[in-house]
Design a protein around this motif. Structure first.
Motif, PDB file in Angstrom:
ATOM      1  N   SER A 133       0.854  -1.173   0.000  1.00 49.88           N
ATOM      2  CA  SER A 133       0.000   0.000   0.000  1.00 49.88           C
ATOM      3  C   SER A 133       0.890   1.222   0.000  1.00 49.88           C
ATOM      4  O   SER A 133       2.073   1.152   0.364  1.00 49.88           O
ATOM      5  N   ALA A 134       0.327   2.351  -0.426  1.00 45.36           N
ATOM      6  CA  ALA A 134       1.125   3.575  -0.488  1.00 45.36           C
ATOM      7  C   ALA A 134       1.687   3.922   0.891  1.00 45.36           C
ATOM      8  O   ALA A 134       2.851   4.320   1.021  1.00 45.36           O
ATOM      9  N   ARG A 135       0.848   3.731   1.909  1.00 40.99           N
ATOM     10  CA  ARG A 135       1.299   4.059   3.260  1.00 40.99           C
ATOM     11  C   ARG A 135       2.437   3.146   3.694  1.00 40.99           C
ATOM     12  O   ARG A 135       3.433   3.606   4.277  1.00 40.99           O
ATOM     13  N   ARG A 136       2.304   1.865   3.420  1.00 41.05           N
ATOM     14  CA  ARG A 136       3.347   0.919   3.835  1.00 41.05           C
ATOM     15  C   ARG A 136       4.636   1.135   3.031  1.00 41.05           C
ATOM     16  O   ARG A 136       5.740   1.053   3.577  1.00 41.05           O
ATOM     17  N   LEU A 137       4.495   1.426   1.735  1.00 40.82           N
ATOM     18  CA  LEU A 137       5.681   1.649   0.913  1.00 40.82           C
ATOM     19  C   LEU A 137       6.429   2.909   1.363  1.00 40.82           C
ATOM     20  O   LEU A 137       7.666   2.913   1.462  1.00 40.82           O
ATOM     21  N   LEU A 138       5.679   3.986   1.630  1.00 45.84           N
ATOM     22  CA  LEU A 138       6.325   5.200   2.113  1.00 45.84           C
ATOM     23  C   LEU A 138       6.957   4.981   3.483  1.00 45.84           C
ATOM     24  O   LEU A 138       8.044   5.490   3.767  1.00 45.84           O
ATOM     25  N   GLY A 139       6.264   4.211   4.329  1.00 46.47           N
ATOM     26  CA  GLY A 139       6.836   3.895   5.645  1.00 46.47           C
ATOM     27  C   GLY A 139       8.112   3.089   5.525  1.00 46.47           C
ATOM     28  O   GLY A 139       9.080   3.319   6.261  1.00 46.47           O
ATOM     29  N   ALA A 140       8.132   2.138   4.573  1.00 51.20           N
ATOM     30  CA  ALA A 140       9.340   1.345   4.369  1.00 51.20           C
ATOM     31  C   ALA A 140      10.498   2.225   3.926  1.00 51.20           C
ATOM     32  O   ALA A 140      11.634   2.089   4.402  1.00 51.20           O
ATOM     33  N   LEU A 141      10.222   3.162   2.999  1.00 52.25           N
ATOM     34  CA  LEU A 141      11.294   4.038   2.526  1.00 52.25           C
ATOM     35  C   LEU A 141      11.818   4.932   3.647  1.00 52.25           C
ATOM     36  O   LEU A 141      13.032   5.140   3.784  1.00 52.25           O
ATOM     37  N   ALA A 142      10.890   5.456   4.473  1.00 49.67           N
ATOM     38  CA  ALA A 142      11.326   6.314   5.580  1.00 49.67           C
ATOM     39  C   ALA A 142      12.150   5.511   6.593  1.00 49.67           C
ATOM     40  O   ALA A 142      13.185   5.987   7.088  1.00 49.67           O
ATOM     41  N   GLN A 143      11.713   4.297   6.895  1.00 46.69           N
ATOM     42  CA  GLN A 143      12.450   3.473   7.853  1.00 46.69           C
ATOM     43  C   GLN A 143      13.816   3.056   7.292  1.00 46.69           C
ATOM     44  O   GLN A 143      14.811   3.015   8.029  1.00 46.69           O
ATOM     45  N   LEU A 144      13.858   2.752   6.004  1.00 43.80           N
ATOM     46  CA  LEU A 144      15.139   2.367   5.403  1.00 43.80           C
ATOM     47  C   LEU A 144      16.121   3.539   5.433  1.00 43.80           C
ATOM     48  O   LEU A 144      17.328   3.345   5.681  1.00 43.80           O
ATOM     49  N   ALA A 145      15.621   4.739   5.182  1.00 46.75           N
ATOM     50  CA  ALA A 145      16.504   5.902   5.256  1.00 46.75           C
ATOM     51  C   ALA A 145      17.045   6.085   6.671  1.00 46.75           C
ATOM     52  O   ALA A 145      18.226   6.394   6.872  1.00 46.75           O
ATOM     53  N   ALA A 146      16.170   5.871   7.661  1.00 42.28           N
ATOM     54  CA  ALA A 146      16.638   5.968   9.048  1.00 42.28           C
ATOM     55  C   ALA A 146      17.619   4.860   9.382  1.00 42.28           C
ATOM     56  O   ALA A 146      18.600   5.075  10.106  1.00 42.28           O
ATOM     57  N   MET A 147      17.368   3.649   8.854  1.00 45.55           N
ATOM     58  CA  MET A 147      18.287   2.540   9.101  1.00 45.55           C
ATOM     59  C   MET A 147      19.648   2.771   8.464  1.00 45.55           C
ATOM     60  O   MET A 147      20.660   2.245   8.931  1.00 45.55           O
ATOM     61  N   ALA A 148      19.686   3.558   7.361  1.00 43.13           N
ATOM     62  CA  ALA A 148      20.975   3.860   6.753  1.00 43.13           C
ATOM     63  C   ALA A 148      21.876   4.589   7.732  1.00 43.13           C
ATOM     64  O   ALA A 148      23.085   4.367   7.769  1.00 43.13           O
ATOM     65  N   VAL A 149      21.267   5.451   8.552  1.00 38.70           N
ATOM     66  CA  VAL A 149      22.045   6.192   9.546  1.00 38.70           C
ATOM     67  C   VAL A 149      22.306   5.321  10.778  1.00 38.70           C
ATOM     68  O   VAL A 149      23.450   5.141  11.211  1.00 38.70           O
ATOM     69  N   ALA A 150      21.206   4.761  11.356  1.00 38.58           N
ATOM     70  CA  ALA A 150      21.358   3.964  12.579  1.00 38.58           C
ATOM     71  C   ALA A 150      22.198   2.724  12.328  1.00 38.58           C
ATOM     72  O   ALA A 150      23.049   2.351  13.149  1.00 38.58           O
ATOM     73  N   GLY A 151      21.983   2.067  11.192  1.00 45.34           N
ATOM     74  CA  GLY A 151      22.744   0.861  10.894  1.00 45.34           C
ATOM     75  C   GLY A 151      24.225   1.146  10.699  1.00 45.34           C
ATOM     76  O   GLY A 151      25.076   0.366  11.132  1.00 45.34           O
ATOM     77  N   THR A 152      24.513   2.259  10.056  1.00 45.37           N
ATOM     78  CA  THR A 152      25.925   2.618   9.879  1.00 45.37           C
ATOM     79  C   THR A 152      26.611   2.820  11.220  1.00 45.37           C
ATOM     80  O   THR A 152      27.737   2.345  11.446  1.00 45.37           O
ATOM     81  N   VAL A 153      25.920   3.495  12.147  1.00 45.59           N
ATOM     82  CA  VAL A 153      26.483   3.712  13.477  1.00 45.59           C
ATOM     83  C   VAL A 153      26.672   2.381  14.204  1.00 45.59           C
ATOM     84  O   VAL A 153      27.732   2.111  14.786  1.00 45.59           O
ATOM     85  N   LEU A 154      25.643   1.507  14.153  1.00 45.82           N
ATOM     86  CA  LEU A 154      25.712   0.238  14.871  1.00 45.82           C
ATOM     87  C   LEU A 154      26.806  -0.677  14.311  1.00 45.82           C
ATOM     88  O   LEU A 154      27.576  -1.277  15.077  1.00 45.82           O
ATOM     89  N   PHE A 155      26.882  -0.781  12.994  1.00 43.68           N
ATOM     90  CA  PHE A 155      27.879  -1.681  12.414  1.00 43.68           C
ATOM     91  C   PHE A 155      29.292  -1.123  12.569  1.00 43.68           C
ATOM     92  O   PHE A 155      30.262  -1.889  12.646  1.00 43.68           O
ATOM     93  N   THR A 156      29.425   0.198  12.630  1.00 45.30           N
ATOM     94  CA  THR A 156      30.731   0.775  12.946  1.00 45.30           C
ATOM     95  C   THR A 156      31.135   0.421  14.372  1.00 45.30           C
ATOM     96  O   THR A 156      32.296   0.041  14.631  1.00 45.30           O
ATOM     97  N   MET A 157      30.172   0.537  15.314  1.00 45.36           N
ATOM     98  CA  MET A 157      30.449   0.135  16.688  1.00 45.36           C
ATOM     99  C   MET A 157      30.842  -1.334  16.764  1.00 45.36           C
ATOM    100  O   MET A 157      31.773  -1.712  17.490  1.00 45.36           O
ATOM    101  N   LEU A 158      30.136  -2.180  16.034  1.00 46.67           N
ATOM    102  CA  LEU A 158      30.433  -3.615  16.066  1.00 46.67           C
ATOM    103  C   LEU A 158      31.842  -3.899  15.562  1.00 46.67           C
ATOM    104  O   LEU A 158      32.576  -4.705  16.159  1.00 46.67           O
ATOM    105  N   SER A 159      32.220  -3.268  14.475  1.00 46.85           N
ATOM    106  CA  SER A 159      33.562  -3.512  13.942  1.00 46.85           C
ATOM    107  C   SER A 159      34.637  -3.023  14.902  1.00 46.85           C
ATOM    108  O   SER A 159      35.670  -3.689  15.087  1.00 46.85           O
ATOM    109  N   VAL A 160      34.387  -1.875  15.562  1.00 43.36           N
ATOM    110  CA  VAL A 160      35.369  -1.352  16.518  1.00 43.36           C
ATOM    111  C   VAL A 160      35.477  -2.271  17.727  1.00 43.36           C
ATOM    112  O   VAL A 160      36.580  -2.611  18.185  1.00 43.36           O
ATOM    113  N   LEU A 161      34.332  -2.679  18.274  1.00 46.68           N
ATOM    114  CA  LEU A 161      34.349  -3.556  19.450  1.00 46.68           C
ATOM    115  C   LEU A 161      35.015  -4.890  19.139  1.00 46.68           C
ATOM    116  O   LEU A 161      35.782  -5.418  19.949  1.00 46.68           O
ATOM    117  N   LEU A 162      34.730  -5.444  17.960  1.00 50.34           N
ATOM    118  CA  LEU A 162      35.317  -6.738  17.608  1.00 50.34           C
ATOM    119  C   LEU A 162      36.831  -6.621  17.433  1.00 50.34           C
ATOM    120  O   LEU A 162      37.584  -7.471  17.935  1.00 50.34           O
TER     121      LEU A 162
END
Length: 424
Positions: free
Chosen positions: A18-47
């Motif tokens: 649905s339009a609402r779900r597709l737009l929500g997916a795009l917004a969440q993916l954009a947010a995950m691009a930032v949050a995921g980058t931070v998390l995976f950077t932390m993981l690589s540093v900790l490891l």
């Protein structure tokens, strides 16, 4: 004991785009691009720090433990995102808990958390969401640039610089290139939004075969727990009858036999013996009543869990602080399992822990489970021994599709938590 078979498992169907779900997916993916980058950077540093310091100082183990739980946080974020957006009915991701005491039990818990399959599926989903989110940001930027080129002829410029390849475009060509860029980027964004739903379902949602296999394994465990619980209960009843009621009734019979012999020669002694037999008979009746109450608490059916636990606390040899907040009634199986778990815990506290007081907390949680916690300030050191009281609690709760957690370090205090589905 009979159990109701679980309904046949079916794999969740993919929600309709649905339009609402597709737009929500795009917004969440954009947010995950930032949050995921931070998390995976932390993981690589900790490891990297953990592995480099592990053999040098040994303190690297702290960084590796932090690495494991940042992995868990990453997976939890992805499960929460997927469930909130698509509503697949995914089970909540939970941390592993200690099943054995001591440092070795703690290390085992951390290892089980590291090797947890659902957690790694969540991490894989988060990695893909981060990658797709980066593409969403690039395509969104491309759309913005394309819109700028599309409307650029309105400003009357004779030559318009293109942001791609350093080309200089005439107004007509600039509008054409901008329109194509907008259409292609929008189509790619639509494809990414759909792809996110497909990949999320493939990674996080178990297949129907996996669900059936899990249900079969769970049913086997529950069946074994029910059988074991009935065996432990039968053994307990036999022991109580053999060690308690039976010797008392034998004593009553012998006392009445002596009274019968003396009734003619010494009536006074006979009356004393009959009075003694009468007292022993009343004591045997009391023991039988307590034994019957241990098999089935009628007040539990008649007045509910709160009243049954109040009566139980009143009979306890150890002072009990009772805190019960349960709205409505659960199934008889769930209430009985929690009641007998609490009753056995209070019995153990009175017999073995030398506790001065106990605290019992019972709640009906929002997720539809009946949860109880029993604490005592005794000496601790409680262990699950086959055939013992704690073994009986464990088997009874498992048979009711619940979970048990025991925490009893040497020196105390001891706490037992049980959780049973209300509609089990």
């Amino acid at each position: 004991m009979t159990s109701t078979p679980a309904p046949a498992a079916t794999a969740p169907t993919a929600p309709r785009p649905s339009a609402r779900r597709l737009l929500g997916a795009l917004a969440q993916l954009a947010a995950m691009a930032v949050a995921g980058t931070v998390l995976f950077t932390m993981l690589s540093v900790l490891l990297s720090i953990g592995l480099s310091l592990l053999l040098v100082i040994g303190i690297g183990i702290l960084f590796l433990i932090a690495f494991v739980y940042v992995l868990y946080a990453t997976a939890w974020l992805e499960y929460s995102r997927a469930e909130g957006l698509y509503g697949y009915g995914l089970p909540a991701l939970r941390t592993r808990r200690m099943t054995r005491p001591g440092f070795s039990g703690w290390l085992r818990m951390v290892w089980q958390q590291f090797t947890d399959g659902p957690m790694w599926r969540g991490v894989a989903g988060a990695a893909l969401a981060t990658l797709l989110g980066s593409m969403v940001i690039v395509l969104a930027s491309t759309i913005a640039t394309g819109v700028g080129l599309l409307v650029s002829p309105l400003f009357g410029a004779e030559v318009i610089p293109s942001p791609w390849f350093g080309l200089m475009l005439e107004p007509g060509w600039a509008a054409l290139v901008g329109g194509i860029a907008v259409l292609v980027s929008a189509a790619l964004l639509f494809g990414i939004a759909v792809l996110d739903g497909v990949l999320t379902r493939a990674i996080l949602v178990p297949s129907r075969e996996a669900v059936l296999a899990q249900q079969a394994a769970t049913s086997d465990v529950q069946r074994a727990g029910a059988v074991r619980a009935s065996e432990v209960e039968r053994t307990r009843i036999e022991r109580d009858l053999h060690d308690g009621v039976q010797p008392r009734l034998v004593s009553v019979g012998m006392t009445l036999g002596l009274a019968q012999q003396k009734i003619d020669s010494d009536p006074d002694a006979a009356r004393d013996l009959i009075a003694e037999a009468h007292t022993s008979t009343k004591a045997a009746i009391t023991e039988l009543r307590q034994l019957a109450r241990g098999i089935h608490a009628s007040v539990l059916d008649d007045r509910g869990l709160d009243a049954a636990l109040s009566a139980l606390a009143a009979r306890s040899h150890v002072p009990v602080h009772l805190d019960v907040r349960v709205e409505g009634r659960c199934t008889r199986e769930a209430e009985a399992a929690v009641y007998f778990a609490i009753a056995e815990s209070l019995t153990n506290a009175a017999k073995h822990s030398r506790a001065a007081e106990c605290r019992v907390i019972v709640r009906r949680r929002d997720d539809g489970t009946l949860w109880a916690r029993v604490e005592d300030n005794g000496t601790g050191g409680a262990r699950v021994i086959p055939g013992g009281g704690l073994d009986g609690i464990h088997n009874r709760i498992i048979a009711a599709r619940g979970t048990v957690r025991l925490d009893s370090p040497v020196g105390g205090p001891t706490s037992l938590e049980v959780s049973v589905p209300c509609a089990s």
